[in-house]
Design a protein around this motif. Sequence first.
Motif, short mmCIF file in Angstrom:
data_model
loop_
_atom_site.label_atom_id
_atom_site.label_comp_id
_atom_site.label_asym_id
_atom_site.label_seq_id
_atom_site.Cartn_x
_atom_site.Cartn_y
_atom_site.Cartn_z
N LEU A 2 0.83 -1.20 0.00
CA LEU A 2 0.00 0.00 0.00
C LEU A 2 0.87 1.26 0.00
N LEU A 3 1.91 1.26 0.82
CA LEU A 3 2.79 2.44 0.86
C LEU A 3 3.40 2.71 -0.50
N ARG A 4 3.83 1.64 -1.18
CA ARG A 4 4.43 1.82 -2.51
C ARG A 4 3.46 2.53 -3.45
N ILE A 5 2.20 2.12 -3.40
CA ILE A 5 1.23 2.72 -4.33
C ILE A 5 0.97 4.18 -4.00
N LEU B 130 -7.08 0.71 -4.44
CA LEU B 130 -5.84 0.25 -3.80
C LEU B 130 -5.89 -1.24 -3.56
N TYR B 131 -7.03 -1.68 -3.07
CA TYR B 131 -7.25 -3.11 -2.80
C TYR B 131 -7.02 -3.95 -4.05
N GLU B 132 -7.60 -3.52 -5.17
CA GLU B 132 -7.44 -4.27 -6.43
C GLU B 132 -5.98 -4.34 -6.84
N THR C 239 -4.44 -12.70 -1.21
CA THR C 239 -5.30 -12.93 -0.05
C THR C 239 -5.60 -11.66 0.73
N THR C 240 -5.02 -10.53 0.28
CA THR C 240 -5.27 -9.27 0.99
C THR C 240 -6.76 -8.98 1.10
N SER C 241 -7.14 -8.37 2.19
CA SER C 241 -8.55 -8.02 2.36
C SER C 241 -8.75 -6.50 2.33
N LEU C 242 -9.97 -6.13 1.94
CA LEU C 242 -10.32 -4.71 1.88
C LEU C 242 -10.26 -4.10 3.27
N ALA C 243 -10.62 -4.87 4.29
CA ALA C 243 -10.59 -4.35 5.66
C ALA C 243 -9.19 -3.91 6.06
N THR C 244 -8.20 -4.66 5.64
CA THR C 244 -6.82 -4.30 5.96
C THR C 244 -6.43 -3.00 5.27
N VAL C 245 -6.88 -2.82 4.04
CA VAL C 245 -6.62 -1.55 3.34
C VAL C 245 -7.23 -0.40 4.14
N TYR C 246 -8.47 -0.56 4.56
CA TYR C 246 -9.11 0.49 5.34
C TYR C 246 -8.38 0.75 6.64
N LYS C 247 -7.95 -0.34 7.31
CA LYS C 247 -7.26 -0.16 8.59
C LYS C 247 -5.93 0.55 8.40
#
Lengths: 147, 147
Positions: B30-33, B46-48, B56-64
């Motif tokens: 995420l930081l890289r993006i 970002l999730y996509e 296996t990444t989850s959208l919740a982790t992106v939000y967190k």
Amino acid sequence: MTTDTESRYQQLVARLKGSDHRLTPQRMALLRIIASGEGHPSATGLYEQIKTQFPTTSLATVYKTLSLLKELGEVLELGFSNDDNRYDGNRPYPHPHLICVRCHNIMDPQVSLVDDLTQEVAELTGYQVISHRLDFYGVCPACRRSP
Amino acid sequence: MTTDTESRYQQLVARLKGSDHRLTPQRMALLRIIASGEGHPSATGLYEQIKTQFPTTSLATVYKTLSLLKELGEVLELGFSNDDNRYDGNRPYPHPHLICVRCHNIMDPQVSLVDDLTQEVAELTGYQVISHRLDFYGVCPACRRSP
DNA sequence: GTGCTTGCAAACAGTTTGCAGATAG
DNA sequence: CTATCTGCAAACTGTTTGCAAGCAC
């Protein structure tokens, strides 16, 4: 009801009738409130006020009426992703808002330079600028005094 | 990755480590993006992107993670009541945005007068102005050419 | 090894929608 | 009389939360 409020109310009534919409008691009640221009009520706030006069009123009707007035260009909707949206039926054109982060009161400051900004952006970018949204966040004088 | 992107990435990594947070692969992705500063991605966007590297990444982790970066002041969140929120991890301070109502592209115009506006509002109202949000809506040159 | 982080699924909140009955014109 | 409007309840959407398993340090 002040003269301004009364004339704005009549204006809104005429606008509804002129666009072949019906003037129901629920709509009249909503028009009266937003014509007064007091504060920047939320849909729920309007709903609570209208319910004192028409206890069977539903929130859905409030939303539908607000949506209609938006389409007619007679209400400005201030959308917030965190909080519920606020509505201004007295100045239904883009203008700056000043929001107290402590007491959540919203006021309309007089700002002179906004049109210059829009012009600047249009010339700089080649965009055809249609609208804008300008919100300031801060602490109002009353909240600064009582921490 | 440009030099700016790389240095911003390192800055973000240091910020996480310095505040006693762990550097997981998902967070690094995420930081890289967001360090690249390309566009104003949504959480789903970002999730996509992250999913292509870590399926296996989850959208919740992106939000967190976004929420954490907001708290650290390293990401600016542009909230929309109608649309999904957008994030800017490259310029995490208030600045104007210009949004095309046709193609929904968001750009950062250079506007000179914004600080003057803030000053004007503060002096006029007695508010302590902390932050602001300024969005212009319009039609971008490309969309004007192809209607 | 410890406790922060992840991923899943369920919860949440404000807004919108579908529909049957009520009513303004 | 009839098309619009209302009120109810269910649906929707983006975001947040709780919790057990996983993993950074």
